[in-house]
Structure formats: structure tokens, C-alpha cells
Design a protein around this motif. Structure first.
Motif, short mmCIF file in Angstrom:
data_model
loop_
_atom_site.label_atom_id
_atom_site.label_comp_id
_atom_site.label_asym_id
_atom_site.label_seq_id
_atom_site.Cartn_x
_atom_site.Cartn_y
_atom_site.Cartn_z
N THR A 245 0.87 -1.11 -0.19
CA THR A 245 0.02 0.14 0.00
C THR A 245 0.80 1.28 -0.02
OG1 THR A 245 -1.57 -1.24 1.45
CG2 THR A 245 -2.02 1.21 1.16
N ALA A 246 0.55 2.27 -0.57
CA ALA A 246 1.39 3.49 -0.62
C ALA A 246 0.56 4.82 -0.08
CB ALA A 246 1.53 3.88 -2.02
N PHE A 247 1.26 5.69 0.48
CA PHE A 247 0.54 6.93 1.10
C PHE A 247 1.32 8.04 0.24
CE2 PHE A 247 0.73 3.89 4.39
CZ PHE A 247 -0.39 4.12 5.63
N THR A 248 0.31 8.60 -0.47
CA THR A 248 0.73 9.56 -1.61
C THR A 248 0.21 10.82 -1.12
OG1 THR A 248 1.10 7.89 -3.02
CG2 THR A 248 0.71 10.15 -3.74
N GLU A 249 0.83 11.84 -1.29
CA GLU A 249 0.45 13.35 -1.06
C GLU A 249 -0.56 13.80 -2.38
OE1 GLU A 249 3.79 16.25 0.86
OE2 GLU A 249 3.83 15.94 -1.36
N CYS A 250 -1.47 14.53 -1.78
CA CYS A 250 -2.37 15.15 -2.83
C CYS A 250 -2.00 16.53 -3.17
CB CYS A 250 -3.85 15.53 -2.34
SG CYS A 250 -3.99 16.59 -0.95
N GLU A 251 -2.50 17.24 -4.00
CA GLU A 251 -2.14 18.63 -4.27
C GLU A 251 -1.86 19.57 -3.14
OE1 GLU A 251 -6.75 19.17 -4.82
OE2 GLU A 251 -5.03 17.56 -4.86
N HIS A 252 -2.32 19.33 -2.03
CA HIS A 252 -2.23 20.49 -1.09
C HIS A 252 -0.87 20.07 -0.12
CE1 HIS A 252 -5.75 22.18 -1.56
NE2 HIS A 252 -6.58 21.03 -1.67
N ASN A 253 -0.22 19.08 -0.43
CA ASN A 253 1.30 18.65 0.05
C ASN A 253 1.20 18.75 1.58
OD1 ASN A 253 2.06 20.53 -2.73
ND2 ASN A 253 2.15 18.46 -2.68
N GLN A 254 0.36 17.98 2.22
CA GLN A 254 0.09 17.84 3.65
C GLN A 254 0.24 16.75 4.33
OE1 GLN A 254 -0.15 20.97 5.87
NE2 GLN A 254 0.56 21.56 3.76
N GLY A 255 1.07 15.65 3.39
CA GLY A 255 1.33 14.20 4.12
C GLY A 255 0.53 13.29 3.14
N GLY A 256 1.07 12.00 3.30
CA GLY A 256 0.65 10.95 2.49
C GLY A 256 -0.92 10.47 3.14
N HIS A 257 -1.77 10.28 1.98
CA HIS A 257 -2.99 10.05 2.47
C HIS A 257 -3.17 8.32 2.73
CE1 HIS A 257 -5.63 13.59 2.52
NE2 HIS A 257 -4.90 13.86 1.18
N GLN A 258 -3.73 8.12 3.78
CA GLN A 258 -4.13 6.64 4.23
C GLN A 258 -5.35 6.43 3.18
OE1 GLN A 258 -5.63 5.57 7.94
NE2 GLN A 258 -5.45 3.63 7.74
N HIS A 259 -5.25 5.04 2.65
CA HIS A 259 -6.47 4.37 2.13
C HIS A 259 -7.00 3.30 2.97
CE1 HIS A 259 -5.18 6.49 -1.61
NE2 HIS A 259 -3.89 5.73 -1.72
N PRO A 260 -8.10 3.73 3.71
CA PRO A 260 -8.71 3.08 4.80
C PRO A 260 -9.39 1.43 4.18
CG PRO A 260 -10.00 4.67 4.29
CD PRO A 260 -8.75 5.08 3.46
N GLU A 261 -9.56 1.43 2.97
CA GLU A 261 -9.94 0.34 2.51
C GLU A 261 -8.85 -0.74 2.31
OE1 GLU A 261 -10.03 2.91 -1.26
OE2 GLU A 261 -9.40 3.16 0.96
N LEU A 262 -7.39 -0.29 2.49
CA LEU A 262 -6.42 -1.13 2.25
C LEU A 262 -5.64 -1.48 3.31
CD1 LEU A 262 -5.29 0.05 -1.26
CD2 LEU A 262 -6.55 -1.83 -0.83
N ILE A 263 -5.60 -0.62 4.32
CA ILE A 263 -4.58 -0.77 5.47
C ILE A 263 -5.20 0.23 6.57
CG2 ILE A 263 -3.39 1.52 4.90
CD1 ILE A 263 -0.84 -0.24 5.39
#
Length: 429
Positions: A245-263
Motif C-alpha cells: 500500500t502507498a501513502f501519497t500526497e495530494c495537491e495540498h502537500n500536507q502528508g501522504g493519505h491513508q487508504h482505509p480500504e487497504l490498510i
């Protein structure tokens, strides 16, 4: 392309994850030789684990457990495995993961929504500047994710600035997937060959393997050097083979988003209790939806801080800040606690430093020593003193510094079979 669960209320996300957790525990009880042993030896009835808080009743899984019991984690017959990958083995023997068809589909979904987080969309062209071979999960995941998203991928692989620019000029990619320090080499090549990087059509770089930001999300020195010459958006990602699973920043660059359906994530202190808000702790993860080798309460060894306020992008999910460091690579040096990324930031302040590795060892009385092995275009005593003064000002300590030819440092950074640069050599045993 934001999945509905990533915009849901925190309570709805919790309920969703608890349902997924129940399914995972039943699956492990049925199919995992390793976790069957864990449940039996600890008298755990998985049907009584109802909430995320109940996870604390289950022992942790460590890298050592994975290395010693690798085959016992596999939950499917080997004929169902479609792809084998291995961990990088940075802090020990590599661990083998077998991926099923379902796992490959999950990997594609993970990267598709992660790239979408960074603004990649159908019709974009993405140039892959990392390896897709050598049993490397990430390169395969990137390919699958770009394909699922409906974008186009150019598989150039790592290194070779000339070939990278040939591909950029031929295929006009809009995004690059790249180790950020390599962007400096691309800029250097472009400058020496009359290429205007800002007319290349590249608008963003999804960066792996090195940090782009300070803990307050401002650009660090490396990222500032890149953006000073190339006007592109930089996006941090954080992932590992174990997490799938990856945690990736959105356009607001405030940290990598968790995908709660995956982790499922926990951030724990030295006593294995949840850290208070805004505190750094060890990331511990439970994978959801993995068929081949799911993991339960796996201690990643990475020290991070969680950010829980809602993001302007519309996602309500937890975000992870830049990795502070690896727990095993924590250094107690002359009364100061350090992690190698703090030294990376300081060395990146000096354009004359061409290449380096950080070597950690024990001295004769058993305390930590740091030796910076550096290749530089300036061997003067004044320059070395400037580096030492900068360390003293920023970190309050000065490590030992050795000068070496660039070729020597590059051999240390890229040993045989390496899939990414090695910046830290820990000889403490």
C-alpha cells in the motif's frame, strides 16, 4: 477519483475497517500457519476481536518473524502465486512475498488511487524512472496503477540521463516517477545539452526513496534545489513491500493519505501504546484485502507523525508526515538522538557534495560513532570546516568526515543487486 470511503466520517471509516478486520482475522485463522500458531499460543479467539481498539490484544509481527517464518505466512497454495517479490533487505535478509491475481488487482487499485491523489488522470503520460525488474514490487505496482488509471507509461528504468531526456523529448510525459536526487542529474544534463527543462511539458514528479519535505511540510533543501531550476510539482510517496500500500500526497502537500480500504494504521510509543496527538511513533500496520501474505500488526520500524485534521482535497483520512527515520537506525551520538534523514538535509545544503554515505558504528566503549564518507568538488580545509560548523549549528554535534573519490562512494551507494541507493551503512550489528 476519490473513493467514497476516503470522504466518509471518521466514525464510518472506523466501522468499515472493523468489518474488514473481522474478515481478515477469520481468513488468517483458516489459512495462515503462522497466525494460527500465534492465536493458539496466546489463547486468542478471533471472534472476540470486534473493534480497532481490540487489536491491542494481538501480539505484533516483526521483520524478524517474517525472516524466520517466511513460508508460514503464505495463505494460498503456491500454484496460485502469479508473481514473487522480495523486500530490499536494507535491515536484514530479504523477505519473499507471493502475490496472487487478486493481490495484483489490489496493487493496481492502490497505485491508481495514489496517482490520482497526486493529480495523474486518464490521458496523462507517465515516465517510469525506477526498475520494474529485480523482484521490485514498486516498479510493477507503478506499471499496473498507471494502466488501471487509463494513463500511458514509458518504462525507461533507472539512471541514464541521456535516455531519460530522449524519452521525455520523444513522448512528452506529463509526470515522472523518480528518486528526487536524480532530478538534479536530469537538470545538470539538460543544462549542459541546451535543453530547457521548463519547456519539456513535465508538470509533476511523483518521488520515491528520499524525503522532499520537513516535518512542517515546507520543502527541504533537496526539493528547493530541484524547484529552483525546474518549475514542477513534487509529490512525496511512502510505501513498502510489506504494506502492499502507498501513502501519497495530494495537491495540498500536507502528508501522504491513508487508504482505509487497504490498510489499518497504529502509531505507537516505546511502550507500544498509541502516541498522543502530534507525537512521533512507530508505524504499525495491518493489511486489508491481501490474499497471499496478509500481515497483522506489523511493526514497520519507521518513525512517523500522523495528521488527522480534514484535508482541503475532500479526503477525511489520516495522513502521514515525512518519515523521521528508521527506528533501528536511531543514533545516540554525544548525548543527542539523531536519525540519518536529518543529516541528509544538511549535506544537501552543499552543492559541492557530489555523493555521500552515512556510516554508523560502535566505538571501543560501545557508544555510537558517525562517519560521513563524502565525495566533493572542494577538498579545502575551509570547506570541511563549513560542513562541520553547519552540523554544529543544526544538530549540535559534528560527525567524523572522510573524503573519498566519487567512484568509491558510488560503489557503496549502489552495491550489487541493489534496487535503490543505500545512504546509510549501519555496522553496529
Amino acid at each position: 477519483m476519490i473513493p467514497d470511503i476516503e470522504k466518509a466520517s471518521l466514525q464510518d471509516i472506523k466501522v468499515f475497517q472493523e468489518e474488514k478486520l473481522a474478515s481478515l482475522l477469520a481468513y488468517l485463522s483458516e489459512n495462515s500457519a503462522y497466525y494460527q500458531r500465534v492465536f493458539s499460543e496466546n489463547n486468542i479467539d478471533v471472534s472476540t476481536i470486534k473493534t480497532l481498539e481490540d487489536l491491542s490484544l494481538i501480539p505484533f509481527t516483526t521483520k524478524d518473524d517474517l525472516q524466520k517464518n517466511n513460508d508460514d505466512f503464505l495463505c494460498v497454495p503456491k500454484h496460485k502465486i502469479r508473481d514473487y517479490v522480495t523486500t530490499s533487505g536494507t535491515l536484514g535478509d530479504p523477505v519473499i512475498f507471493g502475490l496472487t491475481d487478486k493481490d495484483l488487482d489490489r496493487l493496481a487499485y492502490n497505485e491508481a488511487i495514489s496517482f490520482a491523489c497526486a493529480g495523474v488522470k486518464e490521458g496523462d503520460v507517465v515516465q517510469l524512472m525506477t526498475t520494474i525488474d529485480r523482484r521490485f514490487m514498486a516498479g510493477l505496482a507503478y506499471f499496473l496503477g498507471v494502466r488501471k488509471l487509463g494513463a500511458t507509461i514509458i518504462r525507461v528504468g533507472a539512471g541514464v540521463p541521456e535516455l531519460q531526456w530522449d524519452s521525455i523529448l520523444k513522448f512528452n510525459p506529463t509526470y515522472l516517477i523518480v528518486v528526487p536526487s536524480f532530478l538534479l542529474k536530469l537538470i545538470e544534463y539538460a543544462e549542459s545539452h541546451g535543453i530547457d527543462v521548463n519547456k519539456s511539458g513535465v508538470k509533476g514528479a511523483i518521488c520515491i526513496g528520499e524525503s522532499l519535505r520537513n516535518q512542517d511540510f515546507t520543502l527541504n533543501t533537496l526539493a528547493e534545489k530541484i524547484t529552483a531550476k525546474w518549475d514542477i510539482n513534487l509529490y512525496s510517496t511512502y510505501a513498502s513491500t510489506e504494506m502492499n500500500t502507498a501513502f501519497t500526497e495530494c495537491e495540498h502537500n500536507q502528508g501522504g493519505h491513508q487508504h482505509p480500504e487497504l490498510i489499518i494504521t497504529e502509531i505507537l510509543d516505546e511502550n507500544n501504546q498509541p502516541v498522543p496527538k502530534d507525537e512521533v511513533g512507530e508505524l504499525t500496520i495491518t493489511t486489508l484485502g491481501v490474499e497471499g501474505m496478509p500481515l497483522l500488526r506489523f511493526k514497520t520500524g519507521d518513525m512517523v507523525k500522523a495528521h488527522t485534521e480534514a484535508c482541503p482535497c475532500g479526503r477525511t483520512t489520516l495522513r502521514l508526515g515525512p518519515v523521521v527515520g528508521r527506528k533501528k537506525q536511531m543514533i545516540k551520538y554525544k548525548g543527542t538522538t539523531l536519525y540519518p534523514p536529518a543529516m541528509d538535509n544538511i549535506l544537501n545544503d552543499f552543492a559541492e557534495v557530489e555523493s555521500y554515505v552515512i556510516e554508523i558504528s560502535h566505538n571501543s566503549i560501545g557508544t555510537d560513532e558517525i562517519c560521513l564518507k563524502i565525495a566533493t568538488t572542494n577538498n579545502s580545509k575551509d570547506f570541511l570546516n563549513a560542513i562541520k560548523d553547519h552540523f554544529r549549528a543544526k544538530l549540535r554535534v559534528t560527525p567524523n568526515i572522510e573524503l573519498h573519490p566519487k567512484e568509491t562512494i558510488e560503489k557503496l551507494r549502489f552495491p550489487k543487486m541493489s534496487r535503490k541507493p543505500i545512504l546509510v551503512i549501519d555496522r553496529r550489528g
